[in-house]
Design a protein around this motif. Structure first.
Motif, mmCIF file in Angstrom:
data_model
loop_
_atom_site.group_PDB
_atom_site.id
_atom_site.type_symbol
_atom_site.label_atom_id
_atom_site.label_comp_id
_atom_site.label_asym_id
_atom_site.label_seq_id
_atom_site.Cartn_x
_atom_site.Cartn_y
_atom_site.Cartn_z
ATOM 1 N N UNK A 78 0.860 -1.183 0.000
ATOM 2 C CA UNK A 78 0.000 0.000 0.000
ATOM 3 C C UNK A 78 0.895 1.231 0.000
ATOM 4 N N UNK A 79 0.548 2.221 -0.819
ATOM 5 C CA UNK A 79 1.345 3.434 -0.868
ATOM 6 C C UNK A 79 0.454 4.649 -1.098
ATOM 7 N N UNK A 80 0.595 5.631 -0.238
ATOM 8 C CA UNK A 80 -0.134 6.891 -0.388
ATOM 9 C C UNK A 80 0.869 8.013 -0.598
ATOM 10 N N UNK A 81 0.637 8.847 -1.605
ATOM 11 C CA UNK A 81 1.502 9.974 -1.910
ATOM 12 C C UNK A 81 0.682 11.263 -1.906
ATOM 13 N N UNK A 83 -1.226 13.167 3.046
ATOM 14 C CA UNK A 83 -0.736 11.954 3.715
ATOM 15 C C UNK A 83 0.181 11.176 2.767
ATOM 16 N N UNK A 84 1.407 10.951 3.191
ATOM 17 C CA UNK A 84 2.361 10.112 2.460
ATOM 18 C C UNK A 84 2.776 8.975 3.380
ATOM 19 N N UNK A 138 -8.621 7.755 6.783
ATOM 20 C CA UNK A 138 -7.421 7.236 6.125
ATOM 21 C C UNK A 138 -7.591 5.765 5.771
ATOM 22 N N UNK A 139 -8.175 4.993 6.672
ATOM 23 C CA UNK A 139 -8.428 3.581 6.390
ATOM 24 C C UNK A 139 -9.373 3.429 5.203
ATOM 25 N N UNK A 140 -10.385 4.283 5.133
ATOM 26 C CA UNK A 140 -11.343 4.226 4.031
ATOM 27 C C UNK A 140 -10.667 4.549 2.697
ATOM 28 N N UNK A 141 -9.717 5.485 2.708
ATOM 29 C CA UNK A 141 -8.970 5.776 1.486
ATOM 30 C C UNK A 141 -8.158 4.568 1.048
ATOM 31 N N UNK A 142 -7.519 3.906 2.013
ATOM 32 C CA UNK A 142 -6.708 2.730 1.696
ATOM 33 C C UNK A 142 -7.540 1.623 1.063
ATOM 34 N N UNK A 177 -9.379 13.183 -2.651
ATOM 35 C CA UNK A 177 -9.588 14.463 -3.335
ATOM 36 C C UNK A 177 -8.344 14.882 -4.102
ATOM 37 N N UNK A 178 -7.190 14.355 -3.672
ATOM 38 C CA UNK A 178 -5.935 14.669 -4.333
ATOM 39 C C UNK A 178 -4.887 13.643 -3.975
ATOM 40 N N UNK A 179 -3.786 13.639 -4.721
ATOM 41 C CA UNK A 179 -2.726 12.674 -4.483
ATOM 42 C C UNK A 179 -3.045 11.326 -5.096
ATOM 43 N N UNK A 180 -2.218 10.342 -4.791
ATOM 44 C CA UNK A 180 -2.406 9.005 -5.350
ATOM 45 C C UNK A 180 -2.361 7.951 -4.251
ATOM 46 N N UNK A 181 -3.105 6.867 -4.490
ATOM 47 C CA UNK A 181 -3.116 5.721 -3.589
ATOM 48 C C UNK A 181 -2.981 4.474 -4.447
ATOM 49 N N UNK A 182 -1.949 3.688 -4.180
ATOM 50 C CA UNK A 182 -1.768 2.443 -4.915
ATOM 51 C C UNK A 182 -1.822 1.271 -3.949
#
Length: 231
Positions: free
Chosen positions: A6-9, A28-29, A51-55, A62-67
Motif C-alpha cells: 500500500x502506498x499513499x503519496x 498523507x504520504x 485514512x483507512x477508508x482511502x486505503x 480528493x488529491x494525491x495518489x493511492x496504490x
C-alpha cells in the motif's frame, strides 16, 4: 527496495457538508510493507477511519495518489474498486455490518460466492470453525452476541484470503473479554493467511501488538513509532 503493498503519496480528502467544504486529510504520504501490521491511532476526529477508508477505496481521494498491490485506486471507478476489494481486501468494521436476513454461514459465504468460488459454503464453514462458531452457523445476527457477530465479521473478511486486511475499531463495541478474544483472532488470521493488516484503534493493548504505529492529529501524520517487539 521492496515495493510496498500500500502506498499513499500526498493523499488528501475533503468532503462537502452543510457548513461547506471540510478538509479531513492533508497530504498523507505513507507506505505499508507486505505482511506488516500497522496501527492507526490518534484522538477522535484526527482522520484515522478516513485514512483507512482511502486505503480500501471506500472513499475517493480528493488529491494525491493511492496504490495497492501496484494498482492505482485513484484511477478506478466505483465498480472497479468494488471488484478490487472483492479480490484483494477484507474489511472489518466496528459495527459488524452483517446482513440481518442471512445466517452466519451465509454471511461468510457471500463474498466467496460473489468471487465465483464453487466451494463457498465449505470454505465459509471452515472459517467459522477457525473463529470458534461452527455451532452458530445457522443462527442469524440478531441471535448472536456482539462478540459472536464480530467473529462472523472477521470470518467473512478473512475467508477470501485477502492480501490486505483493514479493520476499523474492531474491538470498539466489545467488552474487555470479547475485545481480547477478537484481538487474538485478528492476529491469528493475519498469521494464518499472511495478510497485511492495517487497523484503527483506541486500544493501547491492540496498538502495542502492531509492527508500527502511525499517530494522526488534525488530518496529518504526527509521528510514526516502530515497535521494538511485535507479536
Amino acid at each position: 527496495m521492496t515495493t510496498p503493498i500500500l502506498s499513499l503519496k500526498d493523499a488528501t480528502l475533503s468532503l462537502d457538508g452543510n457548513a461547506g467544504r471540510v478538509d479531513i486529510l492533508h497530504g498523507i504520504t505513507l507506505d505499508v510493507a507486505k505482511s506488516e501490521t500497522l496501527g492507526l491511532v490518534g484522538p477522535s476526529g484526527s482522520g484515522k477511519s478516513s485514512l483507512l477508508m482511502l486505503m480500501g477505496g471506500l472513499e475517493q481521494a480528493s488529491g494525491g495518489t493511492i496504490t495497492a498491490l501496484g494498482n492505482d485506486l485513484t484511477a478506478m471507478d466505483e465498480d472497479a474498486l468494488a471488484r478490487f476489494r472483492r479480490d484483494h481486501m477484507g474489511v472489518v468494521f466496528q459495527s459488524f455490518h452483517l446482513i440481518p436476513t442471512m445466517t452466519a454461514l451465509e454471511n461468510v459465504a457471500t463474498p466467496l460466492e460473489l468471487a465465483g468460488h464453487r466451494d463457498a459454503f465449505d470454505r465459509a464453514a471452515d472459517e467459522l470453525q477457525t473463529v470458534g462458531l461452527s455451532h452458530r452457523a445457522g443462527h442469524y445476527p440478531a441471535q448472536l452476541s456482539g462478540g459472536e457477530q464480530q467473529r462472523v465479521a472477521l470470518a467473512r473478511a478473512s475467508a477470501p484470503r485477502p492480501h490486505i486486511l483493514l479493520a476499523d475499531e474492531p474491538t470498539g463495541n466489545l467488552d474487555e473479554t470479547n475485545g481480547s478474544a477478537i484481538m487474538d483472532l485478528l492476529f491469528g488470521l493475519r498469521d494464518r493467511h499472511g495478510a497485511t493488516l492495517v487497523l484503527v484503534t483506541h486500544s493501547n493493548a491492540l496498538a502495542q501488538r502492531c509492527d508500527r504505529v502511525v499517530r494522526l492529529r488534525d488530518g496529518r501524520i504526527a509521528e510514526t513509532d516502530q515497535q521494538e517487539a511485535a507479536e
